[in-house]
Motif scaffolding. Sequence first.
Motif, PDB file in Angstrom:
ATOM      1  N   GLY A  71       0.863  -0.913   0.105  1.00 22.10           N
ATOM      2  CA  GLY A  71      -0.067   0.095  -0.175  1.00 22.10           C
ATOM      3  C   GLY A  71       0.847   1.019   0.124  1.00 22.10           C
ATOM      4  N   LEU A  72       2.039   1.223   0.845  1.00 18.53           N
ATOM      5  CA  LEU A  72       2.683   2.420   0.888  1.00 18.53           C
ATOM      6  C   LEU A  72       3.811   2.271  -0.297  1.00 18.53           C
ATOM      7  N   LEU A  73       4.191   1.253  -0.854  1.00 19.55           N
ATOM      8  CA  LEU A  73       5.261   0.913  -1.728  1.00 19.55           C
ATOM      9  C   LEU A  73       4.611   1.424  -3.053  1.00 19.55           C
ATOM     10  N   ILE A  74       3.609   1.243  -3.515  1.00 14.10           N
ATOM     11  CA  ILE A  74       2.943   1.523  -4.870  1.00 14.10           C
ATOM     12  C   ILE A  74       2.041   2.455  -5.011  1.00 14.10           C
ATOM     13  N   ALA A  75       1.034   2.400  -3.859  1.00 16.45           N
ATOM     14  CA  ALA A  75      -0.100   3.586  -3.961  1.00 16.45           C
ATOM     15  C   ALA A  75       0.589   4.893  -4.052  1.00 16.45           C
ATOM     16  N   PRO A  76       1.416   5.345  -3.192  1.00 13.15           N
ATOM     17  CA  PRO A  76       1.783   6.955  -3.237  1.00 13.15           C
ATOM     18  C   PRO A  76       2.404   7.153  -4.579  1.00 13.15           C
ATOM     19  N   PRO A  77       3.400   6.521  -4.868  1.00 11.92           N
ATOM     20  CA  PRO A  77       3.946   6.807  -6.315  1.00 11.92           C
ATOM     21  C   PRO A  77       2.959   6.700  -7.519  1.00 11.92           C
ATOM     22  N   ALA A  78       2.239   5.831  -7.571  1.00 10.26           N
ATOM     23  CA  ALA A  78       1.159   5.646  -8.581  1.00 10.26           C
ATOM     24  C   ALA A  78       0.245   7.101  -8.626  1.00 10.26           C
ATOM     25  N   ALA A  79      -0.004   7.415  -7.335  1.00  8.02           N
ATOM     26  CA  ALA A  79      -0.832   8.623  -7.322  1.00  8.02           C
ATOM     27  C   ALA A  79      -0.201   9.899  -7.594  1.00  8.02           C
ATOM     28  N   ALA A  80       1.070   9.728  -7.438  1.00  5.43           N
ATOM     29  CA  ALA A  80       1.943  11.074  -7.875  1.00  5.43           C
ATOM     30  C   ALA A  80       2.177  11.143  -9.116  1.00  5.43           C
ATOM     31  N   LEU A  81       2.010   9.955 -10.037  1.00 10.06           N
ATOM     32  CA  LEU A  81       2.401   9.780 -11.345  1.00 10.06           C
ATOM     33  C   LEU A  81       1.813  11.107 -12.296  1.00 10.06           C
ATOM     34  N   PRO A  82       0.571  11.058 -12.170  1.00 11.84           N
ATOM     35  CA  PRO A  82      -0.272  12.178 -13.053  1.00 11.84           C
ATOM     36  C   PRO A  82       0.272  13.627 -12.922  1.00 11.84           C
ATOM     37  N   TRP A  83       0.716  13.746 -11.841  1.00 12.55           N
ATOM     38  CA  TRP A  83       1.056  15.276 -11.551  1.00 12.55           C
ATOM     39  C   TRP A  83       2.451  15.730 -11.484  1.00 12.55           C
ATOM     40  N   ALA A  84       3.464  14.706 -11.552  1.00 10.86           N
ATOM     41  CA  ALA A  84       4.698  15.236 -11.241  1.00 10.86           C
ATOM     42  C   ALA A  84       5.330  15.310 -13.031  1.00 10.86           C
ATOM     43  N   ARG A  85       6.401  15.999 -13.141  1.00 11.50           N
ATOM     44  CA  ARG A  85       6.807  15.951 -14.295  1.00 11.50           C
ATOM     45  C   ARG A  85       8.222  15.469 -14.390  1.00 11.50           C
ATOM     46  N   SER A  86       8.759  14.908 -13.372  1.00 13.15           N
ATOM     47  CA  SER A  86      10.133  14.225 -13.267  1.00 13.15           C
ATOM     48  C   SER A  86      10.005  13.339 -12.373  1.00 13.15           C
ATOM     49  N   VAL A  87      11.006  12.187 -12.406  1.00 14.13           N
ATOM     50  CA  VAL A  87      11.273  11.133 -11.531  1.00 14.13           C
ATOM     51  C   VAL A  87      11.541  11.649  -9.986  1.00 14.13           C
ATOM     52  N   HIS A  88      12.041  12.586  -9.789  1.00 16.65           N
ATOM     53  CA  HIS A  88      12.553  13.211  -8.706  1.00 16.65           C
ATOM     54  C   HIS A  88      11.169  13.754  -8.102  1.00 16.65           C
TER      55      HIS A  88
END
Length: 298
Positions: free
Chosen positions: A202-219
């Motif tokens: 839940g903490l390993l996948i959900a937060p990065p997946a939630a951030a993906l549409p809004w972030a413009r770089s890997v960092h």
Amino acid sequence: MEWLTAPFEVAFVQRALWAGILVSAICALAGTWVVLRGMAFLGDAMSHGLLPGVAVAALLGGNLLVGAVASAAVMTAGVTALGRTPRLSQDTGIGLLFVGMLSLGVIIVSRSQSFAVDLTGFLFGDVLAVRESDLALLGVAFLLALAVSVLGHRAFLALAFDERKARTLGLRPRLAHAVLLGLLALAIVASFHIVGTLLVLGLLIAPPAAALPWARSVHGVMALAAVLGAAATFGGLLLSWHLRTAAGATVSALAVSLFFLSHLASGLHHRRRTRGTGAPAPAVTFTANAPTTRPNET
């Protein structure tokens, strides 16, 4: 205001909050690559593959963390070795390791008279039982994960989007993949006794997946994922205190809920931009050097 602050006036809830924040940061560093490379099944397999080592450590009265590290090392070596077998797909090898390690762990734990208690603690963790020594270990794990992420960023990025280019650039993709597996194992080992192996994803996948549409770089994905994970930790502990629910499960469920809310908001935002401009909104993609923007294909 008291409804928000009262739970965190208790010492063990404060420790749980700090532990969740550190775990969120570690999982953001590793989980971003898991999401970008589509390695969710591998993460699930590795988290359950810790059971044999943890079970042996419990039966011998040893340190559970040492047992988890040993199992993680076996899983990492096994996945790396099977990935080099040309006639065996990676998913097949991971699945076999997953079932084999989990079965071995259950067999070992079944020798204990406290089978149900031991297995429940392993699967679901106990975030409210975090000690100060656990926080120190999580701090060390975070610094180690950060160092690996910084030193291996270029190789990880090239490996995530173009393995052939990584080989051309002399970045040794096989070694980079092995190091990335080690980073994933570190995140899982550091997190499993906090939220358990069933909930760590839940903490390993959900937060990065939630951030993906809004972030413009890997960092950007990593930073936003850490913030979302910390928010899920705070909200989960708050809700579990007032609703008297399992803390780790509530944190994990809230993290997954944030993922669905993020993608719902992203979809609405995309529709609004499409209607306003009459053309599809640009989609953000990442390359080995920098993020680029290209039009959506219809």
